[in-house]
Design a protein around this motif. Structure first.
Motif, PDB file in Angstrom:
ATOM      1  N   ALA A  37       0.824  -1.206   0.000  1.00 49.16           N
ATOM      2  CA  ALA A  37       0.000   0.000   0.000  1.00 49.16           C
ATOM      3  C   ALA A  37       0.860   1.258   0.000  1.00 49.16           C
ATOM      4  N   LEU A  38       1.887   1.292   0.840  1.00 46.51           N
ATOM      5  CA  LEU A  38       2.744   2.474   0.908  1.00 46.51           C
ATOM      6  C   LEU A  38       3.542   2.661  -0.370  1.00 46.51           C
TER       7      LEU A  38
ATOM      8  N   GLY B  46      -3.446  -4.998   0.159  1.00 45.87           N
ATOM      9  CA  GLY B  46      -2.658  -3.775   0.095  1.00 45.87           C
ATOM     10  C   GLY B  46      -2.797  -2.989  -1.193  1.00 45.87           C
ATOM     11  N   ALA B  47      -3.523  -3.520  -2.172  1.00 44.79           N
ATOM     12  CA  ALA B  47      -3.728  -2.784  -3.425  1.00 44.79           C
ATOM     13  C   ALA B  47      -4.480  -1.487  -3.146  1.00 44.79           C
ATOM     14  N   VAL B  48      -3.998  -0.403  -3.682  1.00 45.40           N
ATOM     15  CA  VAL B  48      -4.618   0.906  -3.466  1.00 45.40           C
ATOM     16  C   VAL B  48      -5.784   1.082  -4.432  1.00 45.40           C
ATOM     17  N   THR B  49      -6.946   1.429  -3.890  1.00 46.79           N
ATOM     18  CA  THR B  49      -8.140   1.617  -4.709  1.00 46.79           C
ATOM     19  C   THR B  49      -8.598   3.070  -4.778  1.00 46.79           C
ATOM     20  N   GLY B  50      -8.043   3.927  -3.935  1.00 46.85           N
ATOM     21  CA  GLY B  50      -8.475   5.316  -3.976  1.00 46.85           C
ATOM     22  C   GLY B  50      -7.542   6.248  -3.220  1.00 46.85           C
TER      23      GLY B  50
ATOM     24  N   ALA C 136       9.002   1.886   2.217  1.00 48.17           N
ATOM     25  CA  ALA C 136       8.220   1.424   1.059  1.00 48.17           C
ATOM     26  C   ALA C 136       7.629   2.603   0.292  1.00 48.17           C
ATOM     27  N   PHE C 137       7.177   3.629   1.004  1.00 48.00           N
ATOM     28  CA  PHE C 137       6.657   4.827   0.345  1.00 48.00           C
ATOM     29  C   PHE C 137       7.739   5.471  -0.507  1.00 48.00           C
TER      30      PHE C 137
END
Length: 336
Positions: free
Chosen positions: A123-124, A223-227, A255-256
């Motif tokens: 996610a990050l 962790g997949a980003v959806t929005g 990670a970001f």
């Protein structure tokens, strides 16, 4: 006073038709009132801004008005997962405040999602990629500051000039809240004015999200980003300002940075890709201190407004800011 369910239903029907619609207070917003909207025609979110009578920061008044244009550009020029804004009304004819409607995206806010270490890193990393894409958008006229339709300041030709205006207007808000007197605010202004040369590195006006914290990211269990949500506080200027806010909110983990720097390299954003290195320099640390002061000090106003009515909390934020500035005056070492 928040709009009731009947008024929210009225706003929804005005734009989406008679329904039937199930409209319920969502409770996800810290600033706006948020309602979930469910029906055969789909799932939506209704966001209703507070009325102008509520004490706000100078850039918060009517800030929702800049979101339609920003979402339009992001959808046209990036892969950032933002919802299209299907309806908005800033006329104040149906209700004494601004509101908008957009599809409800899947996923849970990262602040509430129960992710394992691998999923959180994903996610990050994806969030870093999307922030880099946000930063790839530039103003065609290379103007700086809050440029949106809420018109809270005059656009400035340079970033140092824009940030000086922003800092001064926030200090005026703090004076109006009764926490700082004029002499205290003037001393803070002078401190920035004496160090504005450190801000001249930024010569390209880039889109900045302005509120990079975990509630504004939607994710799936893997962790997949959806929005990526809430561009109402967006500004145009130095990417280090946005990244300082992300640091303040605990976002800038390894990670970001991996996702951000990889995407910057791919997009050819040399100035943004070097931001992490610049932050470590003395001038970078100086800018970081003032950016974090600007972020921290906003809570002085927020805590004194009817949104919180917490004068003791406002005083704590004020004391933190004053202590940081005093340490810098005494030692010459920028830190927050």
């Amino acid at each position: 006073m928040s709009p009731d369910a009947d008024k929210a239903h009225e706003l929804v029907r005005a734009h989406l038709g008679a329904g039937p619609w199930d409209v319920r207070a969502f409770g996800a917003g810290k600033f706006s009132d948020v309602f979930s909207v469910d029906g055969d025609g789909g799932q939506y979110v209704l966001r209703v801004a507070p009325p102008d009578s509520v004490r706000q920061l100078f850039y918060e008044y009517r800030m929702m008005r800049q979101e339609p244009a920003i979402h339009e550009r992001l959808l046209a020029e990036t892969d950032v997962p933002v919802p299209p804004i299907v309806a908005h009304d800033f006329s104040r004819e149906r209700i004494d405040r601004d509101y908008l409607l957009m599809p409800r995206l899947p996923g849970e806010p990262l602040s509430r999602a129960a992710l394992d270490g691998r999923a959180r890193d994903r996610a990050l990393r994806e969030w870093g990629r999307y922030v880099a894409q946000i930063h790839s958008l530039t103003d065609a006229e290379n103007r700086f500051g809050y440029l949106g339709a809420h018109r809270c300041m005059d656009p400035q030709p340079t970033w140092p000039g824009a940030f000086a205006v922003m800092f001064a207007q926030e200090l005026d808000d703090i004076i109006d809240s009764g926490v700082f007197d004029r002499a205290t605010a003037d001393a803070a202004r002078r401190l920035l004015d004496e160090n504005l040369g450190a801000f001249e590195h930024c010569t390209t006006s880039r889109l900045l999200h302005g509120d990079l914290w975990v509630t504004n990211l939607l994710v799936e269990p893997d962790g997949a980003v959806t929005g990526v949500l809430d561009f109402d506080r967006a500004c145009w200027g130095d990417v280090e300002w946005d990244l300082a806010i992300a640091e303040y909110c605990g976002v800038t983990r390894p990670a970001f940075w991996a996702g951000y720097e990889q995407e910057c390299d791919g997009l050819g954003l040399a100035d943004a890709a070097e931001a992490r290195k610049r932050i470590r320099s003395r001038d970078g640390q100086l800018r970081r201190m003032f950016y974090l002061l600007y972020e921290h000090a906003k809570y002085i106003v927020i805590r004194t407004s009817s949104r919180h009515d917490d004068p003791a909390g406002a005083r704590r934020y004020a004391d933190d800011c004053l202590a940081a500035m005093e340490r810098f005056r005494k030692t010459g070492r920028p830190a927050f």
